[in-house]
Design an enzyme around this catalytic site. Sequence first.
Site, PDB file in Angstrom:
ATOM      1  N   ASP A 146      53.118  -2.306  -0.141  1.00  0.00           N
ATOM      2  CA  ASP A 146      52.553  -3.258  -1.100  1.00  0.00           C
ATOM      3  C   ASP A 146      52.537  -4.657  -0.499  1.00  0.00           C
ATOM      4  O   ASP A 146      53.541  -5.094   0.065  1.00  0.00           O
ATOM      5  CB  ASP A 146      53.428  -3.229  -2.363  1.00  0.00           C
ATOM      6  CG  ASP A 146      52.934  -4.111  -3.491  1.00  0.00           C
ATOM      7  OD1 ASP A 146      51.904  -4.782  -3.343  1.00  0.00           O
ATOM      8  OD2 ASP A 146      53.596  -4.109  -4.548  1.00  0.00           O
ATOM      9  N   SER A 180      54.078  -6.238 -11.694  1.00  0.00           N
ATOM     10  CA  SER A 180      53.117  -7.084 -11.002  1.00  0.00           C
ATOM     11  C   SER A 180      52.985  -8.439 -11.705  1.00  0.00           C
ATOM     12  O   SER A 180      53.958  -9.196 -11.775  1.00  0.00           O
ATOM     13  CB  SER A 180      51.778  -6.346 -10.901  1.00  0.00           C
ATOM     14  OG  SER A 180      50.921  -6.976  -9.996  1.00  0.00           O
ATOM     15  N   HIS A 230      51.330  -0.486  -4.107  1.00  0.00           N
ATOM     16  CA  HIS A 230      51.386  -1.257  -5.348  1.00  0.00           C
ATOM     17  C   HIS A 230      50.885  -0.400  -6.517  1.00  0.00           C
ATOM     18  O   HIS A 230      49.953   0.386  -6.374  1.00  0.00           O
ATOM     19  CB  HIS A 230      50.504  -2.503  -5.210  1.00  0.00           C
ATOM     20  CG  HIS A 230      50.566  -3.418  -6.378  1.00  0.00           C
ATOM     21  ND1 HIS A 230      51.570  -4.337  -6.552  1.00  0.00           N
ATOM     22  CD2 HIS A 230      49.737  -3.561  -7.452  1.00  0.00           C
ATOM     23  CE1 HIS A 230      51.368  -5.010  -7.668  1.00  0.00           C
ATOM     24  NE2 HIS A 230      50.261  -4.556  -8.241  1.00  0.00           N
TER      25      HIS A 230
END
Length: 332
Positions: free
Chosen positions: A269, A171, A299
Amino acid sequence: MTTSSSWDMPLRTRLVVRAISRERGAISSLAAEEIPRMRAWAAPARPPYSWITGRVRRDVSIGATAFRARDGHSVGVRTYRPRRGGPGPLPVLVWLHGGGWVLGNTRSYDPICTAIAHAAGVLVLSVDYRLAPEFRAPQAALDCVDAVRWVTGSAPALGARPDGIGVAGDSAGANLSAVVTQVVRADGGADLAHQSLIYPAVDATMSQPSVAEHAGGAILTRADMDAFLGHYLGEGPDALERVDPLVSPLYAADLAALPPALVQTADLDPLRDDGAAYARALRDAGVEVELTNYPRVPHGFHSFPGATPVGRAARDELTRWIARHAHRPRVG
């Protein structure tokens, strides 16, 4: 609230995601005084938590060190050295944790970092870079660039090889990994052999189709993304533009000659298409790229592999990629 995408997840994934969301609350409504508490939290390294996060391997030594960043600040580093393979110098993986440049800590990544150290036979160094809103962009990126340059200059003391260095993260950590590869390619100071980008955030304009498709998705929402970027970028004349490559590495003018990349995305996501777009851009620039999109997961699924049917496969792909490139003989 149940979103349409949450119904696409297996039942056990939905249940864990619901528990995580209930415990954490909405990032978009997080008060400033609550941020330090959320940063400090890490799942206990025992069942039943470890059934979800994966176990912390006991055949990997966990330690701590630090380096001086360019402004003299001491940046902490959590170290993971596999006990097997003898005391000789090892290739290094610099790990950059996720959390939207605002949350996260190195200890919470013990399961994945010990798994990588053991399976790939590398020394993993997890960087405790400075976080927003106390430290705005590009401070996190500068700390991470300084970290890989420190590894290169301190390799003998670390018991590490100065070649075979890789960067990886999830991320926001994947964003920082991509930025680091671009900066050190342009400005020098480190020789990077590979990069692994797990659901990377590479386009702060949030214009990729999946951002709208999964705006109300599990774990990460569009509102969360707005909040994270608001903290990270701040406001005023010194705030970086969203298309600045130090924030959005997708918009770099030149992606040629970057190290080989593994890009892993989650199908449910908002950042799915960020990863796909960056993989295409790297491939178009002649960079070796492997892109894998994992179905029916949201995610953050790497942090709860035991709750997903693809978690083990994703970790295995990651560790195989790192091992193959970290131990590849270097020419020149």
